[in-house]
Design a protein around this motif. Structure first.
Motif, PDB file in Angstrom:
ATOM      1  N   PRO A 128       0.813  -1.219   0.000  1.00 55.09           N
ATOM      2  CA  PRO A 128       0.000   0.000   0.000  1.00 55.09           C
ATOM      3  C   PRO A 128       0.844   1.265   0.000  1.00 55.09           C
ATOM      4  O   PRO A 128       1.991   1.280   0.446  1.00 55.09           O
ATOM      5  CB  PRO A 128      -0.796  -0.121   1.303  1.00 55.09           C
TER       6      PRO A 128
ATOM      7  N   LYS B 136      -4.196   5.427   2.468  1.00 55.05           N
ATOM      8  CA  LYS B 136      -4.142   4.722   3.747  1.00 55.05           C
ATOM      9  C   LYS B 136      -4.128   5.721   4.894  1.00 55.05           C
ATOM     10  O   LYS B 136      -4.920   5.640   5.817  1.00 55.05           O
ATOM     11  CB  LYS B 136      -2.911   3.820   3.806  1.00 55.05           C
TER      12      LYS B 136
ATOM     13  N   SER C 175      -7.806   5.750   6.175  1.00 57.90           N
ATOM     14  CA  SER C 175      -8.676   4.661   5.742  1.00 57.90           C
ATOM     15  C   SER C 175      -8.931   3.679   6.879  1.00 57.90           C
ATOM     16  O   SER C 175      -8.051   3.389   7.691  1.00 57.90           O
ATOM     17  CB  SER C 175      -8.034   3.920   4.564  1.00 57.90           C
TER      18      SER C 175
ATOM     19  N   GLY D 227      -4.967   2.326   0.522  1.00 56.03           N
ATOM     20  CA  GLY D 227      -3.622   2.651   0.070  1.00 56.03           C
ATOM     21  C   GLY D 227      -3.146   1.852  -1.124  1.00 56.03           C
ATOM     22  O   GLY D 227      -2.143   2.211  -1.743  1.00 56.03           O
TER      23      GLY D 227
END
Length: 293
Positions: free
Chosen positions: A14, A259, A268, A274
């Protein structure tokens, strides 16, 4: 209408703040940035080979150059040319004195090969500007008083410029001249308040519709050249940040996600927040992005 498409997670790890995806059809490669990790990342689509280049500051956006293997990038303090091979930077436009209360954010190349990049207030103060840099490095300021620059993109013909200050929750449309002229008075193209989100990154397709990341709503919206909602696509995670078309036939919508933006404004709660995604089955195609220079 709300539709469902096939979404595939395609990055191996991510990003903290994924942004600014762009497809290079010369190499079959997708570039994007992890802004707060100070990384330019890329994926060679046919082989799944990934790579990354570290840059010395937060990076807001990137775009392709006429010289393959170089990118034009918006770093915290200015606009630079970046060599993917060795990571060297060549300054194009670095304002003096440096204003540490702002940083460069979203940017795209117009149909004439000029890079437009907006700055944003680090704490969302209205101190941002919109800068246009020509191929010879000459820079001009097109707008001031911006809090968070986003949704930079152009109609297929290049005569309409789309731009947003995300906190206004609206995308504005400007008549755009191929000459070096000031921006016209804008009109509200899309009011994103009914979708409970400010606009983030955006792109246009071959039919002239604009696709915009509705980051707080977890959706991607497609709006017609008249500004009417055509469809809403549910994102596979809660914070889609930016989109671009690519792939061998330009039918894949690549989507970056968040993220943790590092500002406290966007974190998130999804386990795949991400990651980079490929959305297929949309039934439309994009157009190649112009080259700077």
């Amino acid at each position: 209408m709300t539709i469902t498409v096939t979404a595939t997670r395609i990055s191996p790890s991510p990003d903290m703040l994924g942004e600014s995806p762009i497809w290079d059809d010369r190499l079959g490669r997708l570039y994007w940035v992890d802004g707060v990790s100070c990384l330019v990342r890329y994926l060679d689509y046919a082989t799944d080979r990934v790579g990354e280049v570290k840059v010395p500051s937060i990076i807001g956006s990137l775009a392709l150059c006429q010289e393959s293997g170089r990118l034009i990038v918006g770093l915290a303090d200015g606009i630079y040319l970046l060599s993917i091979a060795d990571g060297t930077l060549e300054p194009v436009y670095v304002p003096e004195p440096v204003n540490e209360r702002v940083r460069f954010n979203d940017g795209k190349v117009d149909r004439q090969g000029r890079f437009l990049c907006g700055t944003m207030g680090v704490f969302a103060e209205p101190e941002g500007t919109l800068i246009r840099v020509s191929g010879d490095g000459e820079a001009e300021c097109l707008a001031t008083g911006i809090r968070i620059s986003n949704s930079v993109c152009f109609s297929p013909s290049g005569d309409t410029f789309y731009f947003a200050d995300s906190l206004d929750r609206a995308i504005r449309a400007y008549h755009y001249s191929p000459e070096r002229e000031p921006l016209t008075e804008p009109r509200i193209h899309v009011d994103t308040r009914p979708y409970h989100s400010g606009p983030d990154g955006a792109t246009v397709d071959s039919e002239g519709c604009i696709w915009v990341s509705l980051v707080q709503a977890g959706k991607i919206g497609r709006f017609t050249p008249e500004g009417k909602l055509d469809r809403l696509v549910e994102a596979p995670v809660d914070m889609p940040s930016c989109v671009t078309f690519g792939g061998p036939d330009m039918s894949i919508l690549f989507m970056t996600t968040i993220k943790d933006s590092g500002s406290g404004r966007a974190i998130s709660r999804h386990p795949y927040g991400g990651y980079l995604f490929a959305l297929e089955g949309l039934g439309v195609t994009g157009i190649p992005e112009p080259l700077y220079g």
